[in-house]
Design an enzyme around this catalytic site. Structure first.
Site, mmCIF file in Angstrom:
data_model
loop_
_atom_site.group_PDB
_atom_site.id
_atom_site.type_symbol
_atom_site.label_atom_id
_atom_site.label_comp_id
_atom_site.label_asym_id
_atom_site.label_seq_id
_atom_site.Cartn_x
_atom_site.Cartn_y
_atom_site.Cartn_z
ATOM 1 N N ASP A 55 24.804 27.846 -139.051
ATOM 2 C CA ASP A 55 25.106 28.376 -137.710
ATOM 3 C C ASP A 55 25.672 29.788 -137.744
ATOM 4 O O ASP A 55 25.401 30.603 -136.858
ATOM 5 C CB ASP A 55 26.099 27.460 -136.980
ATOM 6 C CG ASP A 55 25.407 26.288 -136.311
ATOM 7 O OD1 ASP A 55 24.231 26.015 -136.626
ATOM 8 O OD2 ASP A 55 26.053 25.620 -135.472
ATOM 9 N N ASN A 97 19.496 25.600 -134.154
ATOM 10 C CA ASN A 97 20.134 24.708 -133.169
ATOM 11 C C ASN A 97 21.614 25.047 -133.053
ATOM 12 O O ASN A 97 22.452 24.164 -132.848
ATOM 13 C CB ASN A 97 19.918 23.246 -133.560
ATOM 14 C CG ASN A 97 20.210 22.294 -132.404
ATOM 15 O OD1 ASN A 97 20.467 22.726 -131.275
ATOM 16 N ND2 ASN A 97 20.191 21.005 -132.686
ATOM 17 N N ASP A 299 33.382 16.807 -130.556
ATOM 18 C CA ASP A 299 32.668 16.777 -131.843
ATOM 19 C C ASP A 299 33.284 15.771 -132.810
ATOM 20 O O ASP A 299 32.685 15.436 -133.844
ATOM 21 C CB ASP A 299 32.654 18.166 -132.490
ATOM 22 C CG ASP A 299 31.847 19.181 -131.687
ATOM 23 O OD1 ASP A 299 31.196 18.786 -130.705
ATOM 24 O OD2 ASP A 299 31.875 20.373 -132.055
ATOM 25 N N GLU A 327 23.444 18.347 -130.574
ATOM 26 C CA GLU A 327 22.319 18.513 -131.489
ATOM 27 C C GLU A 327 21.268 17.432 -131.271
ATOM 28 O O GLU A 327 20.082 17.621 -131.497
ATOM 29 C CB GLU A 327 22.806 18.471 -132.938
ATOM 30 C CG GLU A 327 23.416 19.769 -133.430
ATOM 31 C CD GLU A 327 24.842 19.989 -132.979
ATOM 32 O OE1 GLU A 327 25.238 19.450 -131.923
ATOM 33 O OE2 GLU A 327 25.567 20.718 -133.665
ATOM 34 N N HIS A 379 24.067 17.237 -138.166
ATOM 35 C CA HIS A 379 25.088 17.254 -139.223
ATOM 36 C C HIS A 379 26.181 16.228 -139.003
ATOM 37 O O HIS A 379 26.656 15.592 -139.941
ATOM 38 C CB HIS A 379 25.686 18.670 -139.315
ATOM 39 C CG HIS A 379 26.221 19.219 -138.020
ATOM 40 N ND1 HIS A 379 27.330 20.023 -137.937
ATOM 41 C CD2 HIS A 379 25.819 19.066 -136.724
ATOM 42 C CE1 HIS A 379 27.555 20.345 -136.689
ATOM 43 N NE2 HIS A 379 26.651 19.796 -135.932
ATOM 44 N N ARG A 380 26.611 16.050 -137.735
ATOM 45 C CA ARG A 380 27.750 15.143 -137.502
ATOM 46 C C ARG A 380 27.357 13.665 -137.672
ATOM 47 O O ARG A 380 28.201 12.839 -138.026
ATOM 48 C CB ARG A 380 28.389 15.396 -136.134
ATOM 49 C CG ARG A 380 28.881 16.814 -136.010
ATOM 50 C CD ARG A 380 30.070 17.034 -135.134
ATOM 51 N NE ARG A 380 30.301 18.473 -135.064
ATOM 52 C CZ ARG A 380 30.906 19.211 -135.999
ATOM 53 N NH1 ARG A 380 31.388 18.629 -137.078
ATOM 54 N NH2 ARG A 380 31.036 20.513 -135.864
ATOM 55 N N LYS A 405 24.471 22.817 -141.405
ATOM 56 C CA LYS A 405 24.710 23.509 -140.125
ATOM 57 C C LYS A 405 26.142 24.021 -140.042
ATOM 58 O O LYS A 405 26.382 25.129 -139.546
ATOM 59 C CB LYS A 405 24.411 22.546 -138.974
ATOM 60 C CG LYS A 405 24.462 23.196 -137.596
ATOM 61 C CD LYS A 405 24.006 22.230 -136.520
ATOM 62 C CE LYS A 405 23.792 22.933 -135.179
ATOM 63 N NZ LYS A 405 25.010 23.262 -134.456
#
Ligand SMILES: O=C(O)C1=C[C@@H](OP(=O)(O)O)[C@@H](O)[C@H](O)C1
Ligand SMILES: C=C(OP(=O)(O)O)C(=O)O
Length: 425
Positions: A55, A97, A299, A327, A379-380, A405
């Site tokens: 990012d 993204n 998040d 995302e 990613h999360r 990311k």
């Protein structure tokens, strides 16, 4: 050079508390603010403690396309040298993204005299941006996003407008941050006002105000949800980025699930980012609250939801409708993948997520079943479901590289704590 990761990792439950020292990477949110503000300030700014991940690399690359010199003296620093304004890029800005880069640049490029196309990957092209585009238009800037999502075409004249602009930020606080950061380039003071009361996590606007002030901006909250920005431009400065609080949630999750102690080198109350509030919730495991309002720590919800699967009683996550436009649709993704670990473990209820919880999973290291976790380029989802693999056997995380990311070192971090990761096809 980022190393190539296997198509999947199977996490081997360590069977003991995980303890040690882990420094989370620099904050993605703050790095991308500081990169942009440094690019809008005349002179050289040194950013230290910064995150280098997909990012932030995309943000840095976009700024280079617009005439800014972004050097990387070491793994945690950027040296940004700018004339104080951006120039027209030769080709569309391609921002993957990265929500921050995409939203922040959509407003910032409106200060350019020329046409700029702001675009992202196939996932970003599903993430709404119309409220920001409409706010720019109300400032007299010609901007179009036919689908309501990127690509956005901004036909700038070099004039950013002045006066009051209203913004509907119910889907994303990033729209407000984007307008605020461009507003010092107004032809006069600009008043940014929320249309309605809803905004995602307000704490991100506070991060924006703090970063703007560090770069010399004059901005005040004149009424709740209304900010007045003076047309000062920015001043180059040296700026230190604090560690990433969202990344820290995985470390707090590891402590909760394994009973270990991890020294992050920073105490939870030293963070200025909203997700740091998740520490107090995770620390209550296995007695996490029955209802958790995720609206101000969005998040961190995947992390808390995976940990909640092992809690002593069910947890309902409320205030998380915005998770559907991250995302991926994270409410659906978390529910789907928890159910892959044990059918019935989670369900959606409107825009709430209910995690049924099953404390017996704490003893499931030797189970026979396998769970292949889809990560949806998110990613999360990858990082939070890896936590489940610390207690449950045969949890395989697909596409582990997607953590790049925001946390490229995530798997190395787990390995450094002694977690065995088996490359899997
Ligand atoms: O401003 C920021 O840095 C961010 C704001 C939040 O997004 P929304 O404002 O879209 O909720 C958050 O989810 C994102 O990771 C970072
Ligand atoms: C939502 C996120 O990112 P962004 O909106 O910046 O793409 C995130 O990092 O969880």
């Amino acid at each position: 050079m980022p190393k190539t990761l296997p198509p999947a990792y199977t996490v081997i439950p360590p069977g003991r508390p995980l303890s040690g020292r882990v420094s989370p990477p620099g904050s993605k949110s703050i790095t991308n603010r500081a990169l942009l503000l440094a690019a809008l300030a005349k002179g050289t700014s040194r950013l230290t403690g910064a995150l280098k991940s997909k990012d932030t690399v995309l943000m840095a690359e976009a700024l280079r396309q617009m005439g800014v010199v972004v050097e990387e003296p070491d793994v945690q620093s950027f040296l940004v040298t700018s004339s104080g304004s951006l120039t027209s890029p030769a080709r569309p800005l391609s921002l993957g993204n990265a929500g921050t880069a995409t939203r922040f640049l959509t407003a910032a490029v409106a200060t350019i005299n020329g046409t700029v196309v702001v675009d992202g990957d196939e996932d970003m092209r599903l993430r709404p941006i119309r409220p920001l585009v409409e706010a720019l238009r109300s400032l007299g800037i010609e901007a179009n996003a036919p689908t309501g999502c990127p690509p956005v075409t901004i036909l700038g004249t070099g004039r950013f407008g002045k006066g009051r602009v209203e913004i509907d930020a119910s889907l994303s606080s990033q729209y407000v941050s984007a307008l605020l950061m461009a507003a010092p380039f107004g032809e006069g003071p600009i008043e940014v006002a929320l249309a309605g009361h809803d905004i995602g996590a307000r704490g991100y606007v506070d991060l924006t105000l703090a970063a703007m002030r560090s770069f010399g901006a004059k901005v005040e909250e004149t009424l709740p949800g209304t900010w007045l920005v003076q047309p000062t431009g920015y001043t180059a400065t040296d700026f230190h980025v604090e560690p990433d609080a969202s990344a820290a949630t995985y470390l707090w999750g590891i402590e909760a699930l394994t009973g270990g102690t991890i020294d992050l080198g920073v105490s939870p109350d030293a963070f200025t980012q909203p997700d740091a509030a998740a520490q107090a919730v995770l620390a209550q495991f296995p007695h996490m609250p029955a209802v958790i309002d995720g609206s101000q720590m969005q998040d961190a919800v995947p992390t808390m939801a995976v940990v909640a699967a092992f809690n002593n009683h069910p947890v309902r996550f409320v205030g998380i409708a915005n998770l559907r436009v991250k995302e991926t649709d994270r409410i659906r993704a978390v529910a789907n993948e928890l159910n892959r670990i044990r059918p019935g473990l989670a369900r959606e209820d409107g825009d709430d997520l209910i995690v049924a919880s099953d404390p017996a999973l704490m003893q499931a290291a030797n189970r026979a079943e396998t769970s292949r976790i889809e990560t949806y380029h998110d990613h999360r989802i990858a990082m939070s479901f890896a936590l489940a693999g610390l207690r449950v056997g045969n949890v395989t995380i697909l596409d582990p590289a997607c953590t790049g990311k925001t946390y490229p070192e995530y798997w190395d971090m787990l390995a450094s704590l002694g977690v065995e990761l088996v490359p899997t096809s």
